[in-house]
Design a protein around this motif. Sequence first.
Motif, PDB file in Angstrom:
ATOM      1  N   LEU A  34      -0.376 -22.694  34.393  1.00 21.75           N
ATOM      2  CA  LEU A  34      -1.119 -23.934  34.145  1.00 21.75           C
ATOM      3  C   LEU A  34      -0.263 -24.922  33.358  1.00 21.75           C
ATOM      4  N   LEU A  35       0.523 -24.402  32.427  1.00 18.43           N
ATOM      5  CA  LEU A  35       1.385 -25.268  31.626  1.00 18.43           C
ATOM      6  C   LEU A  35       2.427 -25.948  32.513  1.00 18.43           C
ATOM      7  N   THR A  36       3.045 -25.176  33.387  1.00 16.62           N
ATOM      8  CA  THR A  36       4.108 -25.717  34.229  1.00 16.62           C
ATOM      9  C   THR A  36       3.554 -26.692  35.259  1.00 16.62           C
ATOM     10  N   SER A  37       2.365 -26.393  35.771  1.00 17.94           N
ATOM     11  CA  SER A  37       1.843 -27.272  36.825  1.00 17.94           C
ATOM     12  C   SER A  37       1.110 -28.486  36.276  1.00 17.94           C
ATOM     13  N   GLY A  38       0.444 -28.344  35.122  1.00 23.56           N
ATOM     14  CA  GLY A  38      -0.394 -29.453  34.659  1.00 23.56           C
ATOM     15  C   GLY A  38      -0.036 -30.037  33.311  1.00 23.56           C
ATOM     16  N   GLY A  39       0.864 -29.376  32.569  1.00 26.47           N
ATOM     17  CA  GLY A  39       1.232 -29.884  31.255  1.00 26.47           C
ATOM     18  C   GLY A  39       0.321 -29.369  30.149  1.00 26.47           C
ATOM     19  N   PHE A  40       0.748 -29.621  28.912  1.00 26.57           N
ATOM     20  CA  PHE A  40       0.048 -29.095  27.738  1.00 26.57           C
ATOM     21  C   PHE A  40      -1.275 -29.807  27.491  1.00 26.57           C
ATOM     22  N   ALA A  41      -1.300 -31.121  27.671  1.00 30.60           N
ATOM     23  CA  ALA A  41      -2.499 -31.908  27.345  1.00 30.60           C
ATOM     24  C   ALA A  41      -3.694 -31.428  28.164  1.00 30.60           C
ATOM     25  N   GLY A  99      21.668 -20.689  31.074  1.00 27.88           N
ATOM     26  CA  GLY A  99      21.185 -21.253  32.331  1.00 27.88           C
ATOM     27  C   GLY A  99      20.027 -20.426  32.871  1.00 27.88           C
ATOM     28  N   GLU A 100      20.187 -19.101  32.809  1.00 24.09           N
ATOM     29  CA  GLU A 100      19.137 -18.184  33.269  1.00 24.09           C
ATOM     30  C   GLU A 100      17.862 -18.399  32.459  1.00 24.09           C
ATOM     31  N   LEU A 101      18.048 -18.502  31.153  1.00 26.32           N
ATOM     32  CA  LEU A 101      16.915 -18.714  30.250  1.00 26.32           C
ATOM     33  C   LEU A 101      16.204 -20.030  30.576  1.00 26.32           C
ATOM     34  N   MET A 102      16.980 -21.110  30.755  1.00 27.33           N
ATOM     35  CA  MET A 102      16.375 -22.416  30.992  1.00 27.33           C
ATOM     36  C   MET A 102      15.691 -22.476  32.347  1.00 27.33           C
ATOM     37  N   ASN A 103      16.172 -21.688  33.303  1.00 32.92           N
ATOM     38  CA  ASN A 103      15.581 -21.705  34.634  1.00 32.92           C
ATOM     39  C   ASN A 103      14.530 -20.612  34.832  1.00 32.92           C
ATOM     40  N   SER A 104      14.254 -19.814  33.805  1.00 35.94           N
ATOM     41  CA  SER A 104      13.188 -18.812  33.890  1.00 35.94           C
ATOM     42  C   SER A 104      11.836 -19.521  33.855  1.00 35.94           C
ATOM     43  N   ARG A 105      10.767 -18.776  34.112  1.00 37.29           N
ATOM     44  CA  ARG A 105       9.431 -19.394  34.053  1.00 37.29           C
ATOM     45  C   ARG A 105       9.146 -19.943  32.660  1.00 37.29           C
ATOM     46  N   VAL A 145       8.869 -28.469  30.127  1.00 34.50           N
ATOM     47  CA  VAL A 145       7.656 -29.281  30.270  1.00 34.50           C
ATOM     48  C   VAL A 145       7.130 -29.677  28.889  1.00 34.50           C
ATOM     49  N   LEU A 146       7.064 -28.695  27.999  1.00 33.16           N
ATOM     50  CA  LEU A 146       6.566 -28.951  26.643  1.00 33.16           C
ATOM     51  C   LEU A 146       7.420 -29.973  25.906  1.00 33.16           C
ATOM     52  N   MET A 147       8.728 -29.768  25.937  1.00 33.56           N
ATOM     53  CA  MET A 147       9.635 -30.646  25.199  1.00 33.56           C
ATOM     54  C   MET A 147       9.540 -32.078  25.713  1.00 33.56           C
ATOM     55  N   ALA A 148       9.354 -32.205  27.027  1.00 37.75           N
ATOM     56  CA  ALA A 148       9.274 -33.544  27.605  1.00 37.75           C
ATOM     57  C   ALA A 148       7.934 -34.194  27.263  1.00 37.75           C
TER      58      ALA A 148
END
Lengths: 203, 203
Positions: B33-40, B101-107, B114-117
């Motif tokens: 849900l976080l990845t698809s819709g964001g934190f808000a 790179g692996e860490l940043m591209n993991s789920r 998404v959160l940082m942005a």
Amino acid sequence: MSGGGAAGGAGAGAPRRRGAALEAAIFDATLDLLTSGGFARLTMEGVAGAAQTGKAALYRRWSSKADLVVGALGATLPSVTDIPDLGSVRAEMLQLMAGFGELMNSRAGTAIRVLMAELDQEQAEAFRDFLLRQVIQPANAAMLRILGRGERRGDVRRGAAVPIVADVAPAMLLYHAKVCEGPLDMAFCLDLVDEVLVPMVRA
Amino acid sequence: MSGGGAAGGAGAGAPRRRGAALEAAIFDATLDLLTSGGFARLTMEGVAGAAQTGKAALYRRWSSKADLVVGALGATLPSVTDIPDLGSVRAEMLQLMAGFGELMNSRAGTAIRVLMAELDQEQAEAFRDFLLRQVIQPANAAMLRILGRGERRGDVRRGAAVPIVADVAPAMLLYHAKVCEGPLDMAFCLDLVDEVLVPMVRA
């Protein structure tokens, strides 16, 4: 556009100013309110009141508060200037970093730090473009010219004048602002030049 | 705590899970849900629904959605591991960057981006601490150990094993995420190692 009403809507007793003087007062009030209260609480009314003018005078020039803020920053931010040949890559990098420090500690620089800290990604888009154009791209270009001159002079290794190398100084400043706690002072700039930037590029 | 109600509140037909299995389903739903819709737009209700459990099961474990998100990230983010002696500072730095790179591209890494942005400074404070503890500090420590070993081996210059030098890799990754457009891929990591990191520290 009529007779004497450039600052139309100003309260009784407000000074009559127009053109550059009025604009300077508006920018001044904008940066003051932005730095003290943040972007969310900034309003066109508040700026008009602090600048002793009317909301109409603001809306004639800027369509939104984001627009007004970009205008205020653009008019007052010290520009990143090209560094002249100082005889060594270290001296030139130090002068570039000192200019950065000055910029970040200026009134507009302080307002930018408030904005960057406060805004979410969506709101920050307009300012991101502004920062890219006014700060990051000129800084990278200045760094690339320093590196190219150093290559020709001989105190910079061949191949160091490339964008990813020129990105290291702004990246470290961003990281410092976002992650570290300490002030962006001359001690940090000296460390950055002597421990990171010069070793990275020297011949 | 009573008989069979660990997932109390789940709808009819929902699977009965408890302990680790239920937690894994909840974390899974949270990251989705976080990845698809964001934190808000993330809600405890939404997560409970997607994980086929009840809100009460969530609130028993996490007091807020921020708490839940930190839990989900902490449980699923690949850890930054220490790099073994690979015989050269370049090989070790490449392996460290590949791990990043692996860490940043993991789920979990995608959810972090998404959160940082999305988050403004105030909301991001809780996650900033998490990132410092889970990513930035271990990465800096791993880099310092690579640099110290290189000094002893002789392919790193004396004096390079200092924090400001170890900060360059994470600073460039942050800058890349915030300012640049391209993907964080192996090409970028190779450039970073060969144009910036190795020149900065070699003997």
